[in-house]
Design a protein around this motif. Structure first.
Motif, PDB file in Angstrom:
ATOM      1  N   PHE A 401       6.942  33.428  43.980  1.00 34.85           N
ATOM      2  CA  PHE A 401       5.554  33.070  43.710  1.00 34.85           C
ATOM      3  C   PHE A 401       4.673  34.234  44.162  1.00 34.85           C
ATOM      4  N   PHE A 402       3.706  34.611  43.328  1.00 36.59           N
ATOM      5  CA  PHE A 402       2.821  35.725  43.695  1.00 36.59           C
ATOM      6  C   PHE A 402       1.512  35.587  42.937  1.00 36.59           C
ATOM      7  N   ASN A 403       0.437  36.113  43.536  1.00 35.62           N
ATOM      8  CA  ASN A 403      -0.877  36.009  42.905  1.00 35.62           C
ATOM      9  C   ASN A 403      -1.167  37.224  42.015  1.00 35.62           C
ATOM     10  N   TYR A 404      -2.289  37.173  41.364  1.00 36.73           N
ATOM     11  CA  TYR A 404      -2.643  38.224  40.406  1.00 36.73           C
ATOM     12  C   TYR A 404      -2.815  39.569  41.096  1.00 36.73           C
ATOM     13  N   GLU A 405      -3.396  39.553  42.299  1.00 37.57           N
ATOM     14  CA  GLU A 405      -3.617  40.808  43.026  1.00 37.57           C
ATOM     15  C   GLU A 405      -2.282  41.486  43.343  1.00 37.57           C
ATOM     16  N   THR A 406      -1.300  40.700  43.775  1.00 36.81           N
ATOM     17  CA  THR A 406       0.035  41.248  44.040  1.00 36.81           C
ATOM     18  C   THR A 406       0.645  41.786  42.747  1.00 36.81           C
ATOM     19  N   PHE A 407       0.451  41.040  41.687  1.00 34.59           N
ATOM     20  CA  PHE A 407       0.998  41.400  40.378  1.00 34.59           C
ATOM     21  C   PHE A 407       0.528  42.796  39.968  1.00 34.59           C
ATOM     22  N   ILE A 408      -0.784  43.004  40.008  1.00 34.20           N
ATOM     23  CA  ILE A 408      -1.325  44.285  39.518  1.00 34.20           C
ATOM     24  C   ILE A 408      -1.092  45.428  40.501  1.00 34.20           C
ATOM     25  N   SER A 409      -0.689  45.093  41.761  1.00 34.03           N
ATOM     26  CA  SER A 409      -0.432  46.152  42.737  1.00 34.03           C
ATOM     27  C   SER A 409       0.966  46.748  42.604  1.00 34.03           C
ATOM     28  N   ILE A 410       1.837  46.095  41.831  1.00 33.29           N
ATOM     29  CA  ILE A 410       3.207  46.600  41.643  1.00 33.29           C
ATOM     30  C   ILE A 410       3.142  47.859  40.764  1.00 33.29           C
ATOM     31  N   LYS A 411       3.593  48.971  41.329  1.00 32.82           N
ATOM     32  CA  LYS A 411       3.421  50.252  40.627  1.00 32.82           C
ATOM     33  C   LYS A 411       4.183  50.292  39.300  1.00 32.82           C
ATOM     34  N   GLU A 412       5.277  49.497  39.195  1.00 36.58           N
ATOM     35  CA  GLU A 412       6.032  49.483  37.934  1.00 36.58           C
ATOM     36  C   GLU A 412       5.222  48.877  36.792  1.00 36.58           C
ATOM     37  N   PHE A 413       4.124  48.174  37.123  1.00 40.37           N
ATOM     38  CA  PHE A 413       3.245  47.619  36.094  1.00 40.37           C
ATOM     39  C   PHE A 413       1.991  48.472  35.897  1.00 40.37           C
ATOM     40  N   SER A 414       1.945  49.644  36.541  1.00 44.06           N
ATOM     41  CA  SER A 414       0.712  50.444  36.530  1.00 44.06           C
ATOM     42  C   SER A 414       0.282  50.825  35.111  1.00 44.06           C
ATOM     43  N   HIS A 415       1.254  51.019  34.212  1.00 40.63           N
ATOM     44  CA  HIS A 415       0.898  51.401  32.837  1.00 40.63           C
ATOM     45  C   HIS A 415       0.440  50.201  32.015  1.00 40.63           C
ATOM     46  N   CYS A 416       0.607  48.993  32.576  1.00 40.75           N
ATOM     47  CA  CYS A 416       0.248  47.764  31.838  1.00 40.75           C
ATOM     48  C   CYS A 416      -1.104  47.199  32.274  1.00 40.75           C
ATOM     49  N   VAL A 417      -1.363  47.267  33.599  1.00 42.56           N
ATOM     50  CA  VAL A 417      -2.457  46.455  34.148  1.00 42.56           C
ATOM     51  C   VAL A 417      -3.831  46.854  33.623  1.00 42.56           C
ATOM     52  N   GLU A 418      -3.969  48.095  33.165  1.00 40.72           N
ATOM     53  CA  GLU A 418      -5.273  48.517  32.648  1.00 40.72           C
ATOM     54  C   GLU A 418      -5.471  48.116  31.188  1.00 40.72           C
ATOM     55  N   SER A 419      -4.398  47.658  30.548  1.00 40.56           N
ATOM     56  CA  SER A 419      -4.530  47.291  29.131  1.00 40.56           C
ATOM     57  C   SER A 419      -5.232  45.940  29.007  1.00 40.56           C
ATOM     58  N   ASP A 420      -6.047  45.823  27.993  1.00 36.83           N
ATOM     59  CA  ASP A 420      -6.776  44.568  27.761  1.00 36.83           C
ATOM     60  C   ASP A 420      -5.815  43.422  27.483  1.00 36.83           C
ATOM     61  N   PHE A 421      -4.692  43.744  26.848  1.00 37.65           N
ATOM     62  CA  PHE A 421      -3.721  42.702  26.526  1.00 37.65           C
ATOM     63  C   PHE A 421      -3.163  42.076  27.811  1.00 37.65           C
ATOM     64  N   PHE A 422      -2.832  42.920  28.791  1.00 36.91           N
ATOM     65  CA  PHE A 422      -2.313  42.421  30.069  1.00 36.91           C
ATOM     66  C   PHE A 422      -3.344  41.514  30.741  1.00 36.91           C
ATOM     67  N   LYS A 423      -4.595  41.946  30.728  1.00 35.92           N
ATOM     68  CA  LYS A 423      -5.648  41.156  31.377  1.00 35.92           C
ATOM     69  C   LYS A 423      -5.839  39.806  30.682  1.00 35.92           C
ATOM     70  N   VAL A 424      -5.809  39.818  29.362  1.00 37.53           N
ATOM     71  CA  VAL A 424      -5.963  38.570  28.612  1.00 37.53           C
ATOM     72  C   VAL A 424      -4.831  37.599  28.930  1.00 37.53           C
ATOM     73  N   LEU A 425      -3.630  38.142  29.091  1.00 37.97           N
ATOM     74  CA  LEU A 425      -2.470  37.297  29.380  1.00 37.97           C
ATOM     75  C   LEU A 425      -2.488  36.720  30.787  1.00 37.97           C
ATOM     76  N   PHE A 426      -2.860  37.542  31.781  1.00 35.38           N
ATOM     77  CA  PHE A 426      -2.573  37.167  33.159  1.00 35.38           C
ATOM     78  C   PHE A 426      -3.787  36.983  34.068  1.00 35.38           C
ATOM     79  N   GLN A 427      -4.973  37.410  33.649  1.00 38.83           N
ATOM     80  CA  GLN A 427      -6.111  37.184  34.541  1.00 38.83           C
ATOM     81  C   GLN A 427      -6.293  35.685  34.778  1.00 38.83           C
ATOM     82  N   PRO A 428      -6.528  35.275  36.037  1.00 38.47           N
ATOM     83  CA  PRO A 428      -6.602  33.842  36.371  1.00 38.47           C
ATOM     84  C   PRO A 428      -7.659  33.099  35.573  1.00 38.47           C
TER      85      PRO A 428
END
Length: 925
Positions: A401-428
């Motif tokens: 279990f993890f929150n959105y802040e933890t999610f976007i802090s994972i460096k392996e997702f760094s190329h995803c988190v700035e995309s609008d698609f990622f935000k639309v999918l996962f922003q609370p």
């Protein structure tokens, strides 16, 4: 479809013959819209002069024209009924939209049936209410519960619901099918008086009461005729359900007292090849359908005269994936349920992700890893976000279990988190309105669409799926803007469920060319030379008897509503109509005895077998999985030169570990995969701590506790042990965080495992304390010590290295003791040996082999040559037994002679591993 005797050929011939009578005033009415383009193509190809094409409409279009009321879809009807329900205020507390939909949908279905069959609503509702009153007449006051009273009150409310709903829709000039039929009957005379058109009703079979009245009225005014599509064989057979309705019309309609019952064909009794094919599982049917199409193409049969009719619409995608390349293309003319729409499933996954996060017991917005992975791994999301490295990181680090802040802090997702698609999918979705959520889901579809159109040629079906979901989502947005009845995400999920139950994906293609793939209802009026029908099982074709209705079977039968008898007769007509003019028929069914289909052959197939006609060549075939001569072929890898080079590299550089040797004894296949190819198990999140993970944590914690004593070289005293006991909680928790990473250890089974680890270490230290109090001198010499031994022998092809890491080496009472920790249970008897002859033959000796390997490796160390050596195990599930030594002929001392005997058996084992003539053969247990 160039058969000269098809129904559409007959209809075309009739039209052209009487064209001068109708000219441009003809309307042809068909059971559905699908056949319109086929009919117009027939007329175009057969007309000898330029003529006005007739207007071709479906019966539903005609009824709407007569009533001047527009049909609306089932979901909008639910919203309209809920609006009426709220306005009536019949309940003390109004139900939420979520609760209402559970019975509202069934109520609309019953209203529809009552109106289609022109049943007096007051009569049937009073009838039902009286039945409910009779059911409770003998209950005394004690036995009358609130549930019973509420149920009775519900039946009393039905007339109010019906009349107000009917009035509400009629004022808006919209309605469900039954309402439109009832209104059209009332407006029929005026419509006929005002029209100057001539109507031809063609291809009908089962008419509801309203349709019967409408058709008969047209016939009586001599402004219409009806062309049936029935075979003489079925019409004259009083016991065959195919002709059930037409026999009734022939007998009861006033029109046929003075007019002949025309358009009876005699096609079914002609020569036909009928093959009944049984195969396990639905996928087997899809593969066979593809093979039949391939054979037809190779034999020169016209694909334009061929149709695949799906008894179960869920077979569409498997069938498409198993079709050969068809140059003339294919045309899908069927409704495909939204339940199986892959785009709809993506939205379901997104809803589940956020609803689970919102409904977590704590206040934080916490994602569950399975929900996150279901979205990230989705076939439409993965190509856009390319998040496989992030997925791997989540699995390796046990994010549960993890929150959105933890999610976007994972460096392996760094190329995803700035995309609008990622935000639309996962922003609370905190503090987000339902309309905002719906618009976010709409944005998800926009992103998916942009990706799909990059490969439009290969993504046509998925684009169709997307368009269907987009349309339904726009409807929900429109309803929410208009009514605002969806108050929370749980209600939103219910609405999506209703959409899936009611909505269908409509495919568009070029219907006049290529292979036709259609559902059962879409096959009405059409004829094909080659017909493949799938899912001819009970419960599929015909469909099961289960139906959602508040009206009991006996009441339906009493008042003239259709029952299972009539519905089976409708399916019977559809089935046999496909066979009327076909020459080659392939009937596929599922033989598997498991699952919903239950492998029961349809009654239609059994009927065909029993009533086989002289001209019908009936063949029965069953396809089963090809069974090999042996139930299972052992995995076998021959040793190539390259493989032998790899083995030599391992043997001389890294070395064979004790565990790899026992792995070879256990199963050479696993040895080959893990040690030679270095193929390990796939990483996955450990929601609950695995046994091997728990063992690692205990080992690491013990190493840290004892390391200061190893470094100092002092003899352990009581104060040392007391200090180690005081550090247990801290060190175990640290190790859990290191090994189990982001996994939660404070709840459930993980908390129990955490406490077990602490208890195991505490119990071991208590044993140590007891030994010290009894006067034993203990000195830690090494922890997690890397050892090795170079084995040289004339019987070996080259020098071989044996290497491994021993958990603990200590000096106890002037003896060297090799200790291996085991978190599992080990008993003393499993460490006793009488003879080395069969040591390597059985895996039960794996712990002895491991201990002797450690002893052999230690023997090359000069520091220990002058000491007596023993080796054994400390089992945490058998701590009461203390140290369990290896015993050779009841002696714990590992002598040089014992090691020499062990080396002989070890050399034999190594030669088996390296022998080029002995393959790696799987050990089947």
């Amino acid at each position: 479809m160039n058969n000269t005797n098809t129904f559409l050929d007959q209809l075309t011939a009739s039209f052209l013959k009487d064209f001068n009578l109708y000219k441009d005033q003809l309307t042809i009415v068909l059971p559905n819209k699908r056949a319109k383009i086929f009919l117009l193509d027939k007329i175009k190809n057969n007309a000898s002069q330029t003529i006005f094409a007739p207007i071709v409409i479906s019966i539903d279009e005609l009824i709407q024209n007569i009533a001047q009321i527009r049909a609306i879809d089932s979901v909008e009807l639910l919203f309209e009924l809920y609006h009426v329900y709220l306005s009536l205020k019949l309940d003390e507390t109004n139900q939420s939209f979520n609760e209402f939909t559970k019975w509202g949908k069934t109520l609309i279905q019953d209203f529809n049936e009552i109106d289609r069959y022109l049943i007096d609503p007051n009569y049937i509702f009073s009838y039902l209410s009286e039945i409910k009153a009779l059911e409770r007449w003998d209950l005394d006051a004690e036995n009358k519960t609130k549930l019973i009273d509420d149920n009775f009150v519900f039946w009393k409310k039905l007339p109010t619901y019906y009349h107000n709903f009917y009035k509400h829709l009629r004022v808006k000039r919209v309605g469900y099918q039954g309402l439109i039929y009832r209104e059209s009957v009332s407006a029929l005379e005026k419509f006929i008086e005002e029209t100057n058109r001539y109507y031809v009703f063609a291809g009908f079979n089962a008419l509801n009461n309203a349709e019967e009245i409408i058709v008969q009225k047209f016939l009586e005014t001599e402004r219409a005729k009806i062309i049936w599509d029935i075979d003489e064989y079925f019409l004259l057979n009083d016991h065959h359900d195919v002709g059930l309705f037409l026999r009734r019309y022939k007998k009861d309609w006033k029109f046929y007292k003075s007019h002949p019952f025309d358009y009876i064909n005699q096609e079914f009794q002609n020569k036909k090849n009928i093959e009944i094919i049984g195969t396990p599982k639905s996928i087997g049917q899809a593969k066979i359908a593809g093979k039949i199409i391939e054979d037809l193409i190779n034999s020169g049969s016209s694909i334009e005269k061929t149709a695949i009719v799906l008894g179960d619409e869920n077979l569409l995608l498997p069938v498409l994936n198993n079709l050969p390349n068809i140059e003339s293309g294919l045309n899908i003319t069927m409704g495909f349920s939204a339940k199986s729409n892959p785009i709809q499933l993506l939205l379901n996954n997104i809803l589940k992700l956020h609803i689970t996060a919102l409904n977590r017991s704590n206040s934080s917005y916490t994602f569950y890893y399975r929900d996150v992975l279901s979205v990230l791994n989705n076939v439409f999301v993965e190509p856009i976000l390319n998040a496989h490295e992030g997925v791997k990181f989540i699995k390796q680090n046990n994010f549960t279990f993890f929150n959105y802040e933890t999610f976007i802090s994972i460096k392996e997702f760094s190329h995803c988190v700035e995309s609008d698609f990622f935000k639309v999918l996962f922003q609370p979705w905190n503090d987000t309105t339902i309309l905002d959520i719906l618009n976010r889901l709409k944005l998800v579809l926009d992103f998916v669409r942009e990706d799909l159109i990059l490969d439009v040629e290969n993504q046509r079906i998925n684009i169709t799926f997307l368009h269907s979901v987009y349309k339904e989502l726009n409807k929900i947005i429109s309803y929410q803007e208009r009514y605002n009845y969806i108050n929370n995400v749980d209600d939103l999920q219910v609405v999506f469920k209703q959409i899936q139950d009611l909505a269908e994906v409509s495919f568009e293609g070029e219907p006049l060319t290529g292979l036709q793939i259609m559902g059962v209802l879409e096959s009405r009026v059409l004829d094909f030379e080659n017909v493949i029908i799938t899912s001819v099982n009970e419960g599929k074709f015909p469909s099961g008897k289960a139906q959602m209705s508040f009206i009991p079977y006996d009441v339906k039968r009493e008042i003239g509503l259709p029952t299972n008898k009539e519905k089976d007769a409708i399916y019977s007509y559809h089935f046999y109509h496909l066979l009327f003019r076909a020459k080659n028929v392939y009937l596929l069914y599922n033989t598997d005895s498991e699952g919903i289909d239950a492998g029961e052959k349809s009654r239609f197939l059994q009927q065909l077998e029993i009533e086989t006609l002289p001209q019908h060549n009936l063949k029965k075939t069953t396809y089963n999985a090809v069974l090999p001569e042996r139930a299972y072929e052992k995995f076998e890898i021959l040793k190539s030169d390259l493989l032998l080079e790899r083995l030599k590299s391992i043997a001389t550089e890294k070395g064979f570990s004790p565990s790899s040797l026992t792995n070879f004894i256990r199963d050479p296949k696993q040895f080959y995969l893990q040690r030679v190819l270095s193929i390990n198990d796939v990483d996955d999140v450990e929601e609950n701590i695995a046994v091997n993970t728990l063992g690692t944590i205990i080992h690491n914690a013990l190493e840290k506790l004892y390391t200061p004593l190893e470094q100092s070289g002092k003899v352990i005293d009581i104060s040392d042990i007391d200090y180690m006991i005081s550090k247990i909680d801290q060190l175990v928790e640290e190790e859990f965080k290191i090994v189990y990473k982001q996994g939660n250890i404070r709840k459930g089974k993980n908390f129990i495992a955490f406490e077990v680890a602490k208890r195991n270490i505490y119990n071991l230290l208590q044993l140590e304390k007891e030994a010290v109090l009894n006067g034993e001198e203990i000195q830690i010499l090494a922890l997690e010590k890397d050892l090795s031994y170079i084995l040289k022998d004339e019987n070996l092809p080259f020098e071989i290295k044996i290497a491994g890491k021993v958990d603990r080496i200590e000096k106890r009472n002037n003896k060297i003791r090799i200790i291996d920790y085991k978190t599992g249970k080990v008993e003393a008897r499993s460490l006793k040996l009488k003879d080395f002859s069969f040591l390597m033959d059985e895996i039960k000796n794996d712990k002895i082999i491991q201990l002797l390997c450690y002893a052999l490796m230690l023997s090359s160390n000069d520091d220990f040559k002058d000491y007596e050596v023993e080796a054994g195990i400390i089992s945490f599930k058998n701590l009461g037994a203390g140290f369990l030594p290896f015993l050779y002929n009841d002696d714990s001392k590992i002598s040089e002679s014992a090691l020499n005997e062990f080396k002989i058996t070890l050399i034999d084992l190594l030669n088996k591993i390296l022998n080029p003539d002995i393959p790696f053969l799987e050990q089947i247990k």
